[in-house]
Write an enzyme that holds these catalytic residues in place. Structure first.
Site, PDB file in Angstrom:
ATOM      1  N   ARG A  25       0.807  -1.215   0.000  1.00 45.42           N
ATOM      2  CA  ARG A  25       0.000   0.000   0.000  1.00 45.42           C
ATOM      3  C   ARG A  25       0.843   1.270   0.000  1.00 45.42           C
ATOM      4  O   ARG A  25       0.387   2.330  -0.429  1.00 45.42           O
ATOM      5  CB  ARG A  25      -0.934   0.007   1.220  1.00 45.42           C
ATOM      6  CG  ARG A  25      -0.191   0.096   2.521  1.00 45.42           C
ATOM      7  CD  ARG A  25      -1.072   0.211   3.754  1.00 45.42           C
ATOM      8  NE  ARG A  25      -0.233   0.226   4.940  1.00 45.42           N
ATOM      9  CZ  ARG A  25       0.362   1.308   5.415  1.00 45.42           C
ATOM     10  NH1 ARG A  25       0.195   2.487   4.822  1.00 45.42           N
ATOM     11  NH2 ARG A  25       1.118   1.231   6.491  1.00 45.42           N
ATOM     12  N   GLU A  62       5.066   4.138  23.673  1.00 51.34           N
ATOM     13  CA  GLU A  62       3.968   3.635  22.850  1.00 51.34           C
ATOM     14  C   GLU A  62       3.122   2.627  23.616  1.00 51.34           C
ATOM     15  O   GLU A  62       1.881   2.663  23.556  1.00 51.34           O
ATOM     16  CB  GLU A  62       4.493   3.003  21.566  1.00 51.34           C
ATOM     17  CG  GLU A  62       3.345   2.609  20.633  1.00 51.34           C
ATOM     18  CD  GLU A  62       3.746   1.623  19.548  1.00 51.34           C
ATOM     19  OE1 GLU A  62       3.284   1.793  18.411  1.00 51.34           O
ATOM     20  OE2 GLU A  62       4.509   0.680  19.840  1.00 51.34           O
ATOM     21  N   TRP A  84       4.140   7.244  15.052  1.00 49.28           N
ATOM     22  CA  TRP A  84       2.814   7.378  14.431  1.00 49.28           C
ATOM     23  C   TRP A  84       2.638   8.715  13.714  1.00 49.28           C
ATOM     24  O   TRP A  84       1.559   8.994  13.174  1.00 49.28           O
ATOM     25  CB  TRP A  84       1.714   7.216  15.492  1.00 49.28           C
ATOM     26  CG  TRP A  84       1.512   5.803  15.945  1.00 49.28           C
ATOM     27  CD1 TRP A  84       2.191   5.138  16.928  1.00 49.28           C
ATOM     28  CD2 TRP A  84       0.557   4.866  15.431  1.00 49.28           C
ATOM     29  NE1 TRP A  84       1.719   3.860  17.067  1.00 49.28           N
ATOM     30  CE2 TRP A  84       0.714   3.663  16.160  1.00 49.28           C
ATOM     31  CE3 TRP A  84      -0.413   4.926  14.428  1.00 49.28           C
ATOM     32  CZ2 TRP A  84      -0.060   2.533  15.909  1.00 49.28           C
ATOM     33  CZ3 TRP A  84      -1.197   3.804  14.187  1.00 49.28           C
ATOM     34  CH2 TRP A  84      -1.008   2.623  14.921  1.00 49.28           C
ATOM     35  N   TYR A 138      -5.399   0.615  18.651  1.00 50.52           N
ATOM     36  CA  TYR A 138      -5.111  -0.312  19.744  1.00 50.52           C
ATOM     37  C   TYR A 138      -5.678   0.087  21.105  1.00 50.52           C
ATOM     38  O   TYR A 138      -6.365  -0.705  21.761  1.00 50.52           O
ATOM     39  CB  TYR A 138      -3.596  -0.483  19.892  1.00 50.52           C
ATOM     40  CG  TYR A 138      -2.919  -1.046  18.677  1.00 50.52           C
ATOM     41  CD1 TYR A 138      -2.868  -2.418  18.453  1.00 50.52           C
ATOM     42  CD2 TYR A 138      -2.317  -0.218  17.733  1.00 50.52           C
ATOM     43  CE1 TYR A 138      -2.238  -2.944  17.338  1.00 50.52           C
ATOM     44  CE2 TYR A 138      -1.684  -0.730  16.609  1.00 50.52           C
ATOM     45  CZ  TYR A 138      -1.650  -2.090  16.424  1.00 50.52           C
ATOM     46  OH  TYR A 138      -1.033  -2.604  15.318  1.00 50.52           O
ATOM     47  N   ARG A 188      -8.567 -20.789  29.215  1.00 49.88           N
ATOM     48  CA  ARG A 188      -8.079 -20.740  27.835  1.00 49.88           C
ATOM     49  C   ARG A 188      -8.663 -19.528  27.092  1.00 49.88           C
ATOM     50  O   ARG A 188      -8.602 -19.454  25.870  1.00 49.88           O
ATOM     51  CB  ARG A 188      -8.439 -22.038  27.107  1.00 49.88           C
ATOM     52  CG  ARG A 188      -7.727 -23.265  27.673  1.00 49.88           C
ATOM     53  CD  ARG A 188      -7.960 -24.499  26.830  1.00 49.88           C
ATOM     54  NE  ARG A 188      -9.337 -24.957  26.883  1.00 49.88           N
ATOM     55  CZ  ARG A 188      -9.794 -25.860  27.758  1.00 49.88           C
ATOM     56  NH1 ARG A 188      -8.984 -26.382  28.659  1.00 49.88           N
ATOM     57  NH2 ARG A 188     -11.060 -26.240  27.739  1.00 49.88           N
ATOM     58  N   ARG A 189      -9.211 -18.592  27.864  1.00 50.42           N
ATOM     59  CA  ARG A 189      -9.823 -17.389  27.284  1.00 50.42           C
ATOM     60  C   ARG A 189      -9.082 -16.116  27.706  1.00 50.42           C
ATOM     61  O   ARG A 189      -9.658 -15.032  27.707  1.00 50.42           O
ATOM     62  CB  ARG A 189     -11.286 -17.300  27.703  1.00 50.42           C
ATOM     63  CG  ARG A 189     -12.089 -18.526  27.287  1.00 50.42           C
ATOM     64  CD  ARG A 189     -13.526 -18.469  27.775  1.00 50.42           C
ATOM     65  NE  ARG A 189     -14.249 -19.689  27.438  1.00 50.42           N
ATOM     66  CZ  ARG A 189     -15.536 -19.917  27.714  1.00 50.42           C
ATOM     67  NH1 ARG A 189     -16.252 -18.979  28.337  1.00 50.42           N
ATOM     68  NH2 ARG A 189     -16.104 -21.052  27.385  1.00 50.42           N
ATOM     69  N   CYS A 208      -1.624  -4.012  13.022  1.00 51.45           N
ATOM     70  CA  CYS A 208      -0.668  -4.987  12.471  1.00 51.45           C
ATOM     71  C   CYS A 208      -0.563  -6.184  13.417  1.00 51.45           C
ATOM     72  O   CYS A 208      -0.709  -7.318  13.006  1.00 51.45           O
ATOM     73  CB  CYS A 208       0.698  -4.344  12.278  1.00 51.45           C
ATOM     74  SG  CYS A 208       0.714  -3.060  11.009  1.00 51.45           S
ATOM     75  N   ARG A 271      -0.378  -9.729  11.608  1.00 51.23           N
ATOM     76  CA  ARG A 271      -0.722  -9.993  10.202  1.00 51.23           C
ATOM     77  C   ARG A 271       0.337  -9.449   9.250  1.00 51.23           C
ATOM     78  O   ARG A 271       0.613 -10.025   8.200  1.00 51.23           O
ATOM     79  CB  ARG A 271      -2.075  -9.362   9.864  1.00 51.23           C
ATOM     80  CG  ARG A 271      -2.079  -7.856   9.958  1.00 51.23           C
ATOM     81  CD  ARG A 271      -3.354  -7.183   9.465  1.00 51.23           C
ATOM     82  NE  ARG A 271      -3.222  -5.739   9.605  1.00 51.23           N
ATOM     83  CZ  ARG A 271      -2.675  -4.936   8.709  1.00 51.23           C
ATOM     84  NH1 ARG A 271      -2.200  -5.436   7.582  1.00 51.23           N
ATOM     85  NH2 ARG A 271      -2.590  -3.641   8.916  1.00 51.23           N
ATOM     86  N   SER A 272       0.945  -8.307   9.625  1.00 53.00           N
ATOM     87  CA  SER A 272       1.893  -7.610   8.750  1.00 53.00           C
ATOM     88  C   SER A 272       3.114  -7.236   9.565  1.00 53.00           C
ATOM     89  O   SER A 272       2.991  -6.594  10.611  1.00 53.00           O
ATOM     90  CB  SER A 272       1.232  -6.354   8.171  1.00 53.00           C
ATOM     91  OG  SER A 272       2.146  -5.620   7.385  1.00 53.00           O
ATOM     92  N   VAL A 273       4.296  -7.647   9.084  1.00 52.53           N
ATOM     93  CA  VAL A 273       5.511  -7.507   9.885  1.00 52.53           C
ATOM     94  C   VAL A 273       6.587  -6.753   9.108  1.00 52.53           C
ATOM     95  O   VAL A 273       7.201  -7.300   8.185  1.00 52.53           O
ATOM     96  CB  VAL A 273       6.052  -8.896  10.306  1.00 52.53           C
ATOM     97  CG1 VAL A 273       7.212  -8.734  11.280  1.00 52.53           C
ATOM     98  CG2 VAL A 273       4.953  -9.761  10.899  1.00 52.53           C
ATOM     99  N   ASP A 274       6.784  -5.487   9.462  1.00 55.46           N
ATOM    100  CA  ASP A 274       7.921  -4.704   8.960  1.00 55.46           C
ATOM    101  C   ASP A 274       9.136  -5.215   9.737  1.00 55.46           C
ATOM    102  O   ASP A 274       9.423  -4.768  10.846  1.00 55.46           O
ATOM    103  CB  ASP A 274       7.670  -3.222   9.217  1.00 55.46           C
ATOM    104  CG  ASP A 274       8.852  -2.333   8.854  1.00 55.46           C
ATOM    105  OD1 ASP A 274       9.924  -2.869   8.506  1.00 55.46           O
ATOM    106  OD2 ASP A 274       8.710  -1.105   8.942  1.00 55.46           O
ATOM    107  N   HIS A 312       8.015  -9.258   6.016  1.00 52.46           N
ATOM    108  CA  HIS A 312       8.636  -8.634   4.851  1.00 52.46           C
ATOM    109  C   HIS A 312       9.751  -7.657   5.206  1.00 52.46           C
ATOM    110  O   HIS A 312       9.835  -7.149   6.322  1.00 52.46           O
ATOM    111  CB  HIS A 312       7.575  -7.890   4.013  1.00 52.46           C
ATOM    112  CG  HIS A 312       6.727  -6.953   4.815  1.00 52.46           C
ATOM    113  ND1 HIS A 312       5.503  -7.332   5.335  1.00 52.46           N
ATOM    114  CD2 HIS A 312       6.913  -5.661   5.182  1.00 52.46           C
ATOM    115  CE1 HIS A 312       4.973  -6.311   5.989  1.00 52.46           C
ATOM    116  NE2 HIS A 312       5.815  -5.285   5.909  1.00 52.46           N
ATOM    117  N   TYR A 314      11.089  -4.110   3.464  1.00 55.43           N
ATOM    118  CA  TYR A 314      10.885  -3.107   2.428  1.00 55.43           C
ATOM    119  C   TYR A 314      12.135  -3.038   1.548  1.00 55.43           C
ATOM    120  O   TYR A 314      13.254  -3.303   2.010  1.00 55.43           O
ATOM    121  CB  TYR A 314      10.587  -1.741   3.054  1.00 55.43           C
ATOM    122  CG  TYR A 314       9.162  -1.627   3.555  1.00 55.43           C
ATOM    123  CD1 TYR A 314       8.115  -1.416   2.662  1.00 55.43           C
ATOM    124  CD2 TYR A 314       8.864  -1.751   4.904  1.00 55.43           C
ATOM    125  CE1 TYR A 314       6.803  -1.318   3.106  1.00 55.43           C
ATOM    126  CE2 TYR A 314       7.552  -1.652   5.363  1.00 55.43           C
ATOM    127  CZ  TYR A 314       6.530  -1.444   4.451  1.00 55.43           C
ATOM    128  OH  TYR A 314       5.236  -1.359   4.895  1.00 55.43           O
TER     129      TYR A 314
END
Length: 415
Positions: A25, A62, A84, A138, A188-189, A208, A271-274, A312, A314
């Site tokens: 993106r 953060e 951010w 978050y 387990r919750r 992410c 889900r997405s790892v810089d 990934h 960049y």
């Protein structure tokens, strides 16, 4: 031994060796692999990478921002944390900017640079209230998840229908997690979720790392004795010859000393790892969260696990990743280091001439960025409950001791 840096640099190498080119993106482009995991035993040290210098204050700031339930970057900016900034500025530009909605993007951008935008966030509360807000990211989901229920009824023909949504109280997932750990630690919750499908379109950036789960186990008698000895320097018995009476005495003693009875682990999903810029931050942040949770519920931090989706690099981080992985030193380079180190070597360890086997025994580096030992973390006491602690904690209340690292490696952030 620092296994974390080795696992991390092995992941960088995995992407370099096996990654496929993908568009993204931001328009930067990546090389990417899918489905990886990283694990760390907290007993080996606090998970702050040493193969490059990490900005611990930003990591703490953060996480406290998340825990406070905040979603406005003004708190981050005021505490010199700027990770951010780009997302807020991009949102500002995309929506035209306050008082500049009639102007073109070029005019807006030239009038309010990113630096001017951040300064206005710091100095103008009304501006910050509008343009510093990132939506229900978050902090909102962790501390104030909106919960709704259907309102049922009948229409004029007597048929069932589902009417308006009727709002319920907001859910504080962090407070609930702490309560459940204290009252039902084998549940387990024990989960916290940030992926609120109904509100993703209101966020400047979908999460992410979208959720985490906590797991506890009972500590053995011997583990508890080891903890007591390590933390307080107490003497404990020879466990080979412990009698039933001795065992009873030491169990009562451990109880009196409030030595933890359980260990707690944390696993997050991403889900997405810089991988170059973001993942080292994520590892330390969730390690810090695990330490905070463990301290609050009087447990021992055990294992930290990251489940990683699109992992990934960049395209403008590839050379930096190679630098952090480092290269193998030549024999001549190792010999030079060994010769320089001779003055620091204990007489009983010194062998002349030194052999390669001896170099390994006295830890002469093999690579240009050989990991250092991991540091330890100290957390200040601040308030009787975690909710009050979150309110009053500052970055200075989290002290990293014995942190050694290689120099910073700079890389651009893609927004």
């Amino acid at each position: 031994m620092n296994n974390l840096d080795k696992k991390y640099t092995a992941l960088l190498q995995d992407i370099l060796d096996n990654g496929v080119e993908k568009k993204d993106r931001t328009g930067t482009g990546t090389i990417s692999v899918f489905g990886r995991q990283i694990r760390h035993k907290m007993s080996e040290g606090f998970p702050l990478l040493t193969t490059k210098k990490m900005y611990m204050k930003g990591i703490v700031t953060e996480l406290l921002w998340f825990l406070r339930g905040d979603t406005n970057i003004q708190y981050l900016v005021d505490n010199d944390c700027h990770i951010w900034d780009g997302d807020a500025y991009k949102n500002y530009i995309s929506k035209g900017g306050k008082d500049y909605s009639e102007k073109s993007m070029k005019q807006i951008s030239s009038h309010f640079s990113k630096e001017e935008f951040i300064n206005k966030i710091k100095t103008d509360n009304e501006f910050a209230k509008t343009w510093g807000e990132l939506g229900p990211v978050y902090g909102r989901q962790w501390r104030s998840w909106k919960s709704f229920e259907h309102e049922y009824g009948e229409d004029e023909n007597g048929d069932d229908f589902i009417g308006m949504w009727k709002g319920k109280e907001k859910i504080d997932q962090i407070a609930n997690l702490i309560n459940d750990l204290k009252t039902n630690p084998d549940s387990r919750r024990l989960m916290v979720n940030a992926w609120n499908v109904g509100e993703i379109d209101e966020m400047v950036l979908p999460p992410c790392h979208y959720g985490f789960q906590v797991y506890t186990r009972e500590l053995s008698f011997n583990e508890r004795l080891d903890i007591a000895g390590k933390n307080n320097g107490y003497e404990y018995p020879n466990r080979i010859n412990v009698t039933k009476e001795d065992n009873k005495f030491w169990n009562e003693w451990l109880f009196e000393k409030n030595v933890p009875t359980r260990a707690v682990s944390l696993m997050w999903n991403q889900r997405s790892v810089d991988t170059f810029l973001g993942l080292p931050f994520n590892i330390a942040s969730y390690g810090l969260l695990l330490e905070i949770i463990a301290k609050e519920v009087n447990m021992v931090p055990d294992e930290l696990i990251g489940n990683l989706g699109d992992v990934h690099l960049y395209s403008n981080h590839i050379e930096q990743a190679k630098e952090q992985i480092g290269r193998e030193l030549s024999l001549d380079e190792r010999r030079e280091i060994a010769n320089l180190k001779q003055n620091d070597i204990h007489y009983g360890e010194f062998i002349s001439p030194m052999t390669i086997e001896h170099w390994d025994r006295i830890n002469i580096p093999i690579r240009t960025r050989e990991p250092y030992p991991l540091p330890i973390l100290k957390i200040a006491e601040n308030g009787p409950s975690i909710i009050e602690k979150i309110r009053y904690w500052r970055s200075g209340d989290f002290v990293i001791e014995n942190y050694q690292s290689h120099p910073t490696i700079k890389a651009p952030l893609s927004n």
